[in-house]
Design a protein around this motif. Structure first.
Motif, PDB file in Angstrom:
ATOM      1  N   ASP A  57       0.880  -1.267  -0.018  1.00  0.00           N
ATOM      2  CA  ASP A  57       0.233  -0.080   0.074  1.00  0.00           C
ATOM      3  C   ASP A  57       0.864   1.423   0.027  1.00  0.00           C
ATOM      4  OD1 ASP A  57      -2.616  -1.299   0.317  1.00  0.00           O
ATOM      5  OD2 ASP A  57      -2.040  -1.634   2.453  1.00  0.00           O
ATOM      6  N   TYR A  58       0.462   2.196  -0.839  1.00  0.00           N
ATOM      7  CA  TYR A  58       1.303   3.498  -0.951  1.00  0.00           C
ATOM      8  C   TYR A  58       0.184   4.627  -1.543  1.00  0.00           C
ATOM      9  CZ  TYR A  58       2.466   1.638  -5.479  1.00  0.00           C
ATOM     10  OH  TYR A  58       2.374   1.049  -6.598  1.00  0.00           O
ATOM     11  N   PRO A  59       0.255   5.616  -1.032  1.00  0.00           N
ATOM     12  CA  PRO A  59      -0.608   6.826  -1.797  1.00  0.00           C
ATOM     13  C   PRO A  59      -0.193   7.088  -3.062  1.00  0.00           C
ATOM     14  CG  PRO A  59       0.467   7.540   0.277  1.00  0.00           C
ATOM     15  CD  PRO A  59       1.093   6.181  -0.009  1.00  0.00           C
ATOM     16  N   ASN A  60      -1.468   7.220  -4.117  1.00  0.00           N
ATOM     17  CA  ASN A  60      -1.568   7.615  -5.227  1.00  0.00           C
ATOM     18  C   ASN A  60      -2.714   7.931  -5.666  1.00  0.00           C
ATOM     19  OD1 ASN A  60      -0.807   8.122  -7.835  1.00  0.00           O
ATOM     20  ND2 ASN A  60      -0.674   5.872  -8.503  1.00  0.00           N
ATOM     21  N   ASP A  61      -3.296   9.144  -5.641  1.00  0.00           N
ATOM     22  CA  ASP A  61      -4.264   9.708  -5.949  1.00  0.00           C
ATOM     23  C   ASP A  61      -4.250  11.145  -6.885  1.00  0.00           C
ATOM     24  OD1 ASP A  61      -4.428  12.153  -3.954  1.00  0.00           O
ATOM     25  OD2 ASP A  61      -4.612  10.450  -2.612  1.00  0.00           O
ATOM     26  N   LEU A  63      -4.424  14.237  -5.846  1.00  0.00           N
ATOM     27  CA  LEU A  63      -3.802  15.075  -5.211  1.00  0.00           C
ATOM     28  C   LEU A  63      -2.346  14.843  -4.937  1.00  0.00           C
ATOM     29  CD1 LEU A  63      -6.747  16.605  -2.936  1.00  0.00           C
ATOM     30  CD2 LEU A  63      -5.992  17.355  -5.404  1.00  0.00           C
ATOM     31  N   VAL A  64      -2.109  13.622  -4.655  1.00  0.00           N
ATOM     32  CA  VAL A  64      -0.708  13.124  -4.201  1.00  0.00           C
ATOM     33  C   VAL A  64      -0.445  12.201  -5.447  1.00  0.00           C
ATOM     34  CG1 VAL A  64       0.591  11.854  -2.473  1.00  0.00           C
ATOM     35  CG2 VAL A  64      -1.422  13.321  -1.944  1.00  0.00           C
ATOM     36  N   ILE A  65       0.096  12.559  -6.380  1.00  0.00           N
ATOM     37  CA  ILE A  65       0.479  11.949  -7.682  1.00  0.00           C
ATOM     38  C   ILE A  65       1.780  11.019  -7.585  1.00  0.00           C
ATOM     39  CG2 ILE A  65       0.600  12.000 -10.158  1.00  0.00           C
ATOM     40  CD1 ILE A  65      -1.007  14.907  -9.598  1.00  0.00           C
ATOM     41  N   LEU A  66       1.902   9.952  -7.560  1.00  0.00           N
ATOM     42  CA  LEU A  66       3.272   9.006  -7.657  1.00  0.00           C
ATOM     43  C   LEU A  66       3.640   9.413  -9.071  1.00  0.00           C
ATOM     44  CD1 LEU A  66       5.314   7.158  -6.371  1.00  0.00           C
ATOM     45  CD2 LEU A  66       3.690   5.100  -7.283  1.00  0.00           C
ATOM     46  N   ARG A  67       5.066   9.631  -9.036  1.00  0.00           N
ATOM     47  CA  ARG A  67       5.828  10.222 -10.489  1.00  0.00           C
ATOM     48  C   ARG A  67       6.823   8.973 -10.765  1.00  0.00           C
ATOM     49  NH1 ARG A  67       2.577  13.256 -13.193  1.00  0.00           N
ATOM     50  NH2 ARG A  67       2.195  14.883 -12.011  1.00  0.00           N
ATOM     51  N   ARG A  68       7.341   8.598  -9.812  1.00  0.00           N
ATOM     52  CA  ARG A  68       8.672   7.413 -10.043  1.00  0.00           C
ATOM     53  C   ARG A  68       8.951   6.858  -8.800  1.00  0.00           C
ATOM     54  NH1 ARG A  68      10.995  12.112 -12.546  1.00  0.00           N
ATOM     55  NH2 ARG A  68      11.718  12.831 -10.846  1.00  0.00           N
ATOM     56  N   ARG A  69       9.231   5.522  -9.214  1.00  0.00           N
ATOM     57  CA  ARG A  69       9.993   4.284  -8.106  1.00  0.00           C
ATOM     58  C   ARG A  69      11.162   4.174  -8.407  1.00  0.00           C
ATOM     59  NH1 ARG A  69       5.297   3.174 -10.893  1.00  0.00           N
ATOM     60  NH2 ARG A  69       3.277   3.239  -9.839  1.00  0.00           N
ATOM     61  N   TRP A  70      11.735   4.324  -7.149  1.00  0.00           N
ATOM     62  CA  TRP A  70      13.326   3.964  -7.391  1.00  0.00           C
ATOM     63  C   TRP A  70      13.772   2.967  -6.338  1.00  0.00           C
ATOM     64  CZ3 TRP A  70      15.933   6.696 -11.100  1.00  0.00           C
ATOM     65  CH2 TRP A  70      15.243   7.960 -11.585  1.00  0.00           C
ATOM     66  N   VAL A  84      -0.234  18.178  -5.306  1.00  0.00           N
ATOM     67  CA  VAL A  84      -1.161  19.590  -5.848  1.00  0.00           C
ATOM     68  C   VAL A  84      -1.165  20.367  -4.758  1.00  0.00           C
ATOM     69  CG1 VAL A  84      -3.204  20.046  -6.961  1.00  0.00           C
ATOM     70  CG2 VAL A  84      -1.978  17.946  -7.534  1.00  0.00           C
ATOM     71  N   PRO A  85      -0.839  21.660  -4.891  1.00  0.00           N
ATOM     72  CA  PRO A  85      -0.596  22.262  -6.122  1.00  0.00           C
ATOM     73  C   PRO A  85       0.980  22.645  -6.235  1.00  0.00           C
ATOM     74  CG  PRO A  85      -1.372  23.977  -4.729  1.00  0.00           C
ATOM     75  CD  PRO A  85      -1.397  22.366  -3.967  1.00  0.00           C
ATOM     76  N   GLY A  86       1.669  21.611  -7.131  1.00  0.00           N
ATOM     77  CA  GLY A  86       3.074  22.107  -7.156  1.00  0.00           C
ATOM     78  C   GLY A  86       4.108  22.019  -6.193  1.00  0.00           C
ATOM     79  N   ARG A  87       3.897  21.088  -5.378  1.00  0.00           N
ATOM     80  CA  ARG A  87       4.972  20.860  -4.475  1.00  0.00           C
ATOM     81  C   ARG A  87       5.331  19.088  -4.623  1.00  0.00           C
ATOM     82  NH1 ARG A  87       7.041  25.343  -2.811  1.00  0.00           N
ATOM     83  NH2 ARG A  87       5.226  26.665  -2.374  1.00  0.00           N
ATOM     84  N   VAL A 164       1.359   7.815   6.863  1.00  0.00           N
ATOM     85  CA  VAL A 164       1.373   6.591   7.874  1.00  0.00           C
ATOM     86  C   VAL A 164       0.445   5.723   7.741  1.00  0.00           C
ATOM     87  CG1 VAL A 164       1.407   6.440  10.408  1.00  0.00           C
ATOM     88  CG2 VAL A 164       2.967   8.154   9.537  1.00  0.00           C
ATOM     89  N   ARG A 165      -0.835   6.136   7.383  1.00  0.00           N
ATOM     90  CA  ARG A 165      -1.963   5.364   7.403  1.00  0.00           C
ATOM     91  C   ARG A 165      -2.092   4.760   6.141  1.00  0.00           C
ATOM     92  NH1 ARG A 165      -5.952   9.836  10.029  1.00  0.00           N
ATOM     93  NH2 ARG A 165      -5.699   9.275  12.175  1.00  0.00           N
ATOM     94  N   ASN A 166      -1.472   5.054   5.072  1.00  0.00           N
ATOM     95  CA  ASN A 166      -1.553   4.484   3.790  1.00  0.00           C
ATOM     96  C   ASN A 166      -0.453   3.915   3.198  1.00  0.00           C
ATOM     97  OD1 ASN A 166      -4.597   5.225   3.161  1.00  0.00           O
ATOM     98  ND2 ASN A 166      -4.023   6.999   3.673  1.00  0.00           N
ATOM     99  N   THR A 167       0.513   3.599   4.024  1.00  0.00           N
ATOM    100  CA  THR A 167       1.835   3.140   3.348  1.00  0.00           C
ATOM    101  C   THR A 167       2.046   1.797   4.203  1.00  0.00           C
ATOM    102  OG1 THR A 167       2.591   5.097   2.792  1.00  0.00           O
ATOM    103  CG2 THR A 167       4.211   3.321   2.640  1.00  0.00           C
ATOM    104  N   LEU A 168       2.531   0.753   3.510  1.00  0.00           N
ATOM    105  CA  LEU A 168       2.685  -0.597   4.168  1.00  0.00           C
ATOM    106  C   LEU A 168       3.924  -1.213   3.189  1.00  0.00           C
ATOM    107  CD1 LEU A 168       2.397  -2.524   6.463  1.00  0.00           C
ATOM    108  CD2 LEU A 168       0.649  -3.460   5.137  1.00  0.00           C
TER     109      LEU A 168
END
Length: 172
Positions: A57-61, A63-70, A84-87, A164-168
């Motif tokens: 689990d990890y955020p991706n919506d 307003l919190v847009i996942l761009r890359r995984r490393w 969003v907006p731009g940070r 914290v609530r959405n990452t596992l």
């Protein structure tokens, strides 16, 4: 006269070969800079082969847009986000004892350090001069860290609860 020209040519060639040999020795024996990181980009958050874990689990919506995984140095997962907006922010995940602070971040430079609880987990938030902010927590056998170079005011508090609530991470 011709003999002295050949002598000079031989000296120049000998010098060139010597320089080339020294350069090769230096390049082959150069040790890896400890501050340097190797980064491998991934299509999914599954680092099973190299690191022995994946993020279930990890955020991706919107307003919190996942761009890359490393995967950094074969141990630390790093997910780059646009908030969003731009940070921008990065989520780091590693097995206990393997987490390293982001490049250029020195915890001793923190102006503000606070601890609070989210869902029974102790969360530590550091803020540096120049607005760099870092939030750290431990769940099970994994360490988690979110980091932003220039967060909006109170952005990290809100993001801390969300991440914290959405990452596992799970061992594989």
């Amino acid at each position: 006269m011709v003999e002295s020209i050949w002598f000079v040519v031989a000296l120049v060639l000998l010098a060139a070969v010597s320089v080339a040999l020294v350069l090769m020795i230096v390049l082959y024996t150069e040790k890896r800079d400890p501050g340097r990181q190797t980064r491998t980009q991934y299509r999914t958050a599954d680092y099973t082969r190299e690191a022995g874990f994946r993020l279930s689990d990890y955020p991706n919506d919107p307003l919190v847009i996942l761009r890359r995984r490393w995967l950094i140095d074969g141990d630390i997962a790093a997910l780059d986000y646009t908030i969003v907006p731009g940070r921008f922010m990065t989520l780091f995940v590693a097995r206990r004892g393997r987490m390293q602070p982001p490049e250029g971040y020195n915890a001793e430079d923190a102006e503000n350090v606070e601890q609070y609880e989210i869902d029974g987990l102790t969360v530590t938030q550091n803020q540096q001069a120049g607005r760099r902010a870092l939030v750290y927590w431990v769940r099970g056998e994994f360490e988690y860290l979110i980091y932003s170079e220039e967060p909006e005011m109170n952005m990290m508090n809100g993001m801390a609860y969300y991440f914290v609530r959405n990452t596992l991470a799970v061992r594989t």
